[in-house]
Design an enzyme around this catalytic site. Structure first.
Site, PDB file in Angstrom:
ATOM      1  N   GLU A   1     -36.078  29.520  35.422  1.00  0.00           N
ATOM      2  CA  GLU A   1     -35.841  28.522  37.676  1.00  0.00           C
ATOM      3  C   GLU A   1     -35.021  27.163  36.693  1.00  0.00           C
ATOM      4  O   GLU A   1     -35.914  26.181  36.411  1.00  0.00           O
ATOM      5  CB  GLU A   1     -37.101  28.054  38.160  1.00  0.00           C
ATOM      6  CG  GLU A   1     -37.867  29.355  38.410  1.00  0.00           C
ATOM      7  CD  GLU A   1     -37.528  30.317  39.470  1.00  0.00           C
ATOM      8  OE1 GLU A   1     -36.538  29.911  40.572  1.00  0.00           O
ATOM      9  OE2 GLU A   1     -37.651  31.447  39.684  1.00  0.00           O
TER      10      GLU A   1
ATOM     11  N   CYS B   1     -34.958  20.456  42.891  1.00  0.00           N
ATOM     12  CA  CYS B   1     -33.356  21.252  42.477  1.00  0.00           C
ATOM     13  C   CYS B   1     -32.733  21.583  43.351  1.00  0.00           C
ATOM     14  O   CYS B   1     -31.751  22.725  43.011  1.00  0.00           O
ATOM     15  CB  CYS B   1     -33.961  22.640  41.350  1.00  0.00           C
ATOM     16  SG  CYS B   1     -35.771  23.564  42.174  1.00  0.00           S
TER      17      CYS B   1
ATOM     18  N   GLY C   1     -36.723  24.457  34.598  1.00  0.00           N
ATOM     19  CA  GLY C   1     -36.139  23.249  33.681  1.00  0.00           C
ATOM     20  C   GLY C   1     -34.676  23.434  33.800  1.00  0.00           C
ATOM     21  O   GLY C   1     -34.228  23.965  34.388  1.00  0.00           O
TER      22      GLY C   1
ATOM     23  N   VAL D   1     -32.426  24.174  28.222  1.00  0.00           N
ATOM     24  CA  VAL D   1     -33.697  24.563  26.909  1.00  0.00           C
ATOM     25  C   VAL D   1     -33.833  26.103  28.070  1.00  0.00           C
ATOM     26  O   VAL D   1     -34.703  26.502  27.138  1.00  0.00           O
ATOM     27  CB  VAL D   1     -34.636  23.422  27.629  1.00  0.00           C
ATOM     28  CG1 VAL D   1     -36.179  24.223  27.089  1.00  0.00           C
ATOM     29  CG2 VAL D   1     -34.951  22.194  27.194  1.00  0.00           C
ATOM     30  N   GLY D   2     -33.880  26.582  28.170  1.00  0.00           N
ATOM     31  CA  GLY D   2     -33.694  27.299  29.120  1.00  0.00           C
ATOM     32  C   GLY D   2     -33.264  28.640  28.000  1.00  0.00           C
ATOM     33  O   GLY D   2     -33.772  29.938  27.767  1.00  0.00           O
TER      34      GLY D   2
HETATM   35  P1  NAD Z   1     -38.036  18.708  31.649  1.00  0.00           P
HETATM   36  O1  NAD Z   1     -37.514  17.777  31.053  1.00  0.00           O
HETATM   37  O2  NAD Z   1     -39.517  18.381  32.182  1.00  0.00           O
HETATM   38  O3  NAD Z   1     -38.217  19.758  30.848  1.00  0.00           O
HETATM   39  C1  NAD Z   1     -39.043  21.187  31.551  1.00  0.00           C
HETATM   40  C2  NAD Z   1     -40.295  22.331  29.895  1.00  0.00           C
HETATM   41  O4  NAD Z   1     -39.061  21.942  29.182  1.00  0.00           O
HETATM   42  C3  NAD Z   1     -41.201  20.395  29.652  1.00  0.00           C
HETATM   43  O5  NAD Z   1     -42.305  21.507  30.275  1.00  0.00           O
HETATM   44  C4  NAD Z   1     -40.421  20.655  29.141  1.00  0.00           C
HETATM   45  O6  NAD Z   1     -41.771  20.357  27.328  1.00  0.00           O
HETATM   46  C5  NAD Z   1     -39.589  21.244  27.946  1.00  0.00           C
HETATM   47  N1  NAD Z   1     -39.045  21.291  26.666  1.00  0.00           N
HETATM   48  C6  NAD Z   1     -38.515  20.281  27.001  1.00  0.00           C
HETATM   49  N2  NAD Z   1     -37.263  20.278  25.673  1.00  0.00           N
HETATM   50  C7  NAD Z   1     -37.320  21.647  24.656  1.00  0.00           C
HETATM   51  C8  NAD Z   1     -37.091  22.148  24.162  1.00  0.00           C
HETATM   52  N3  NAD Z   1     -36.261  21.155  23.159  1.00  0.00           N
HETATM   53  N4  NAD Z   1     -38.668  23.064  23.543  1.00  0.00           N
HETATM   54  C9  NAD Z   1     -38.170  23.594  23.966  1.00  0.00           C
HETATM   55  N5  NAD Z   1     -39.362  23.115  25.233  1.00  0.00           N
HETATM   56  C10 NAD Z   1     -38.807  22.344  25.689  1.00  0.00           C
HETATM   57  O7  NAD Z   1     -37.186  18.795  33.177  1.00  0.00           O
HETATM   58  P2  NAD Z   1     -35.735  18.859  33.221  1.00  0.00           P
HETATM   59  O8  NAD Z   1     -35.099  19.728  32.024  1.00  0.00           O
HETATM   60  O9  NAD Z   1     -35.532  17.195  33.433  1.00  0.00           O
HETATM   61  O10 NAD Z   1     -35.150  19.326  34.306  1.00  0.00           O
HETATM   62  C11 NAD Z   1     -34.727  19.228  35.215  1.00  0.00           C
HETATM   63  C12 NAD Z   1     -33.996  20.295  35.378  1.00  0.00           C
HETATM   64  O11 NAD Z   1     -34.974  21.574  35.954  1.00  0.00           O
HETATM   65  C13 NAD Z   1     -32.551  20.490  36.744  1.00  0.00           C
HETATM   66  O12 NAD Z   1     -31.814  20.943  36.468  1.00  0.00           O
HETATM   67  C14 NAD Z   1     -33.654  21.303  38.112  1.00  0.00           C
HETATM   68  O13 NAD Z   1     -32.841  21.595  38.775  1.00  0.00           O
HETATM   69  C15 NAD Z   1     -34.191  22.073  36.948  1.00  0.00           C
HETATM   70  N6  NAD Z   1     -34.913  22.275  38.146  1.00  0.00           N
HETATM   71  C16 NAD Z   1     -35.682  23.841  39.219  1.00  0.00           C
HETATM   72  C17 NAD Z   1     -36.227  24.319  39.653  1.00  0.00           C
HETATM   73  C18 NAD Z   1     -36.617  25.986  40.045  1.00  0.00           C
HETATM   74  O14 NAD Z   1     -37.152  25.979  40.523  1.00  0.00           O
HETATM   75  N7  NAD Z   1     -35.552  26.776  40.065  1.00  0.00           N
HETATM   76  C19 NAD Z   1     -37.284  23.379  39.658  1.00  0.00           C
HETATM   77  C20 NAD Z   1     -37.042  22.363  39.906  1.00  0.00           C
HETATM   78  C21 NAD Z   1     -35.972  21.511  38.505  1.00  0.00           C
END
Ligand code: NAD
Length: 468
Positions: free
Chosen positions: A222, A256, A200, A204-205
């Protein structure tokens, strides 16, 4: 059968603790270490992908407007091939790896023995909601772990379907699906998992990593970022345009590793734009909104966010918007300043800015002025340019003369660097990510050299020096 889905609002922490206790008991029983068990689970993943294909395609259509072909290419067949590859290599990967033992350790043997970590949490993102949960899960199972999957709430149809299907196909005592959003994820992050795979955004990471730190839980993050794509004038521009258009507009740009922006000189841009337009028309017709092959933005927030980027440049292709349909046409914008809004964050949508870079050096300098990207792309026939780009641009992955296709190579690890992520999985690297590579040494009884034992004398020291 144990309860597979927890949908508790407000979150009942006791449920989560119980879930974790149960998984710990199963892991401690040794069930998941058995290679036959692991193979059976991986085969079940394959079976699920083929038997439930229609349901999975329907859920992906509902969440992201994905076409069947796209869902097959980037989700179900990927997951299936990945599980098959792990099943095929399981014996080889789990074997002890002998290493040589130096004179001091003789008589003795040394080896590396992979062992499962325990209980792995996989937190998935919404853009590839099948692949981003199940590929990580398969790798963790191959390594002999129990797994908890938390699919993204932003792809609710797929999340609900996975919660229903997984207990039918996989061992429900060892693999759990927890649906939910921030409260559920926060409650899960309180538990002392043995590894967390998070996919994600970086914000959040950071939350995930901070929570993991409390338990010293290792993490694989990731993340994303702005993946640059350099086009040099000597490239085969027709093929370049087709590959870029495919990579950028697959899943309506919500990938991504999609090429985020192009860097090229003005002459090449003038040749490339009509070719991009031709490719977009060939792929999605005169009106992409009517095409079954073209997706939609995941929700209104992302629709608004990405639509606003179009104003950062001059629209030369597309630009049509339909908020009610969450539709953004495949769009290309030119005259984009490096400090404009579209260049300040990952686009994650079907808007392709072209930024002027008169030569490779300028392009590299511009890329290096930002965060290290997840992927970096260059189109050129010039070997020196290719080498320079690969040496001077640090990125998680790179591809020369194509985009995203490294995902088809199981032997290549997939992961970011710096702000685009840490750690990697896929293929053997996935197995290693979810294993502890235990270092083992076994000694013979005799001879047991007195040399290392006190009292230490000059004579012993001299001998030690000779042996070293
Ligand atoms: P998302 O909103 O689905 O969030 C990812 C996960 O984090 C979800 O399961 C969500 O429930 C959880 N989450 C959200 N907020 C949280 C919090 N405050 N506390 C704990 N958990 C929480 O996804 P996103 O962040 O919109 O994803 C998009 C990003 O992900 C982009 O930057 C994209 O490049 C990146 N991405 C990376 C990869 C990779 O493999 N490197 C793949 C897909 C997406």
């Amino acid at each position: 059968m144990s309860k597979p889905v927890l949908q508790s609002s407000p979150v009942n922490h006791a449920d989560f603790k119980e879930l974790f206790r149960n998984l710990t008991a199963v892991f401690d029983s040794g069930k998941t270490r058995d290679l036959a068990w692991r193979r059976a689970q991986l085969n079940a993943v394959k079976k699920m992908m083929s038997e439930c294909e229609a349901e999975l395609f329907a859920a992906l259509k509902a969440d992201l407007g994905k076409s069947a072909s796209e869902s097959f290419m980037t989700e179900t067949s990927y997951v299936s091939a990945d599980a098959a590859y792990s099943a095929k290599n399981l014996n080889r990967w789990t074997r002890k790896r002998r290493v040589s033992t130096p004179v001091f350790g003789q008589p003795g043997q040394s080896w590396i023995q992979p062992e499962p970590l325990g209980i792995v949490l996989v937190i998935g993102a919404w853009n590839y909601p099948v692949q981003l949960t199940l590929a990580g899960m398969s790798a963790a199972i191959a390594a002999g772990n129990c797994v908890v999957i938390k699919p993204s709430e932003l792809a609710p149809a797929t999340s609900a379907l996975l919660a229903r299907l997984l207990p039918k196909y996989l061992d429900p005592d060892c693999v759990k699906v927890v649906e939910g959003s921030v409260p559920e994820t926060t409650a899960l992050l309180d538990l002392p998992f043995d590894h967390i795979l998070y996919t994600g955004g970086g914000n959040v990471g950071r939350i995930v990593m901070a929570a993991a730190a409390k338990h010293l839980t290792p993490v694989t993050l990731e993340l994303g970022g702005k993946s640059p794509c350099v086009v040099l004038p000597d490239a085969n521009l027709e093929t370049t345009a087709r590959r870029i258009a495919w990579g950028k507009f697959t899943n309506a740009g919500q990938t991504c590793i999609a090429p985020d922006y192009l860097l090229t000189d003005t002459d090449t841009e003038a040749l490339l734009v009509p070719l991009l337009e031709k490719c977009i028309r060939e792929m999605f017709g005169d009106d992409p909104q009517k095409s079954d092959s073209y997706g939609r933005m995941v929700n209104d927030r992302h629709f608004q966010r990405v639509s606003a980027f179009i104003a950062s440049g001059h629209t030369v292709i597309g630009g049509q918007l339909d908020a009610a349909d969450k539709y953004i046409a495949p769009t290309v914008i030119t005259d984009v300043a490096p400090d404009s809004a579209v260049m300040r964050e990952e686009i994650f949508g079907p808007v392709l800015p072209i930024v002027r870079a008169d030569n490779l050096e300028e392009a590299i300098a511009l890329i290096r002025s930002g965060d290290k990207p997840l992927s970096a792309y260059i189109f050129t026939n010039n070997k020196r340019a290719e080498r320079k780009f690969l040496e001077q641009v640090s990125s998680g992955n790179a591809c020369v003369n194509d985009v995203m296709m490294f995902m088809t190579v199981h032997e290549l690890p997939f992961g970011g660097v710096g702000p685009s992520g840490m750690g990697a999985y896929s293929g053997k690297r996935g197995f290693e990510t979810f294993s502890h590579m235990k270092a083992v040494m076994k000694r013979g009884w005799w001879p047991d050299l007195a040399l290392r034992y006190a009292p230490y004398t000059d004579k012993k020291l001299n001998l030690l020096r000779k042996i070293r």
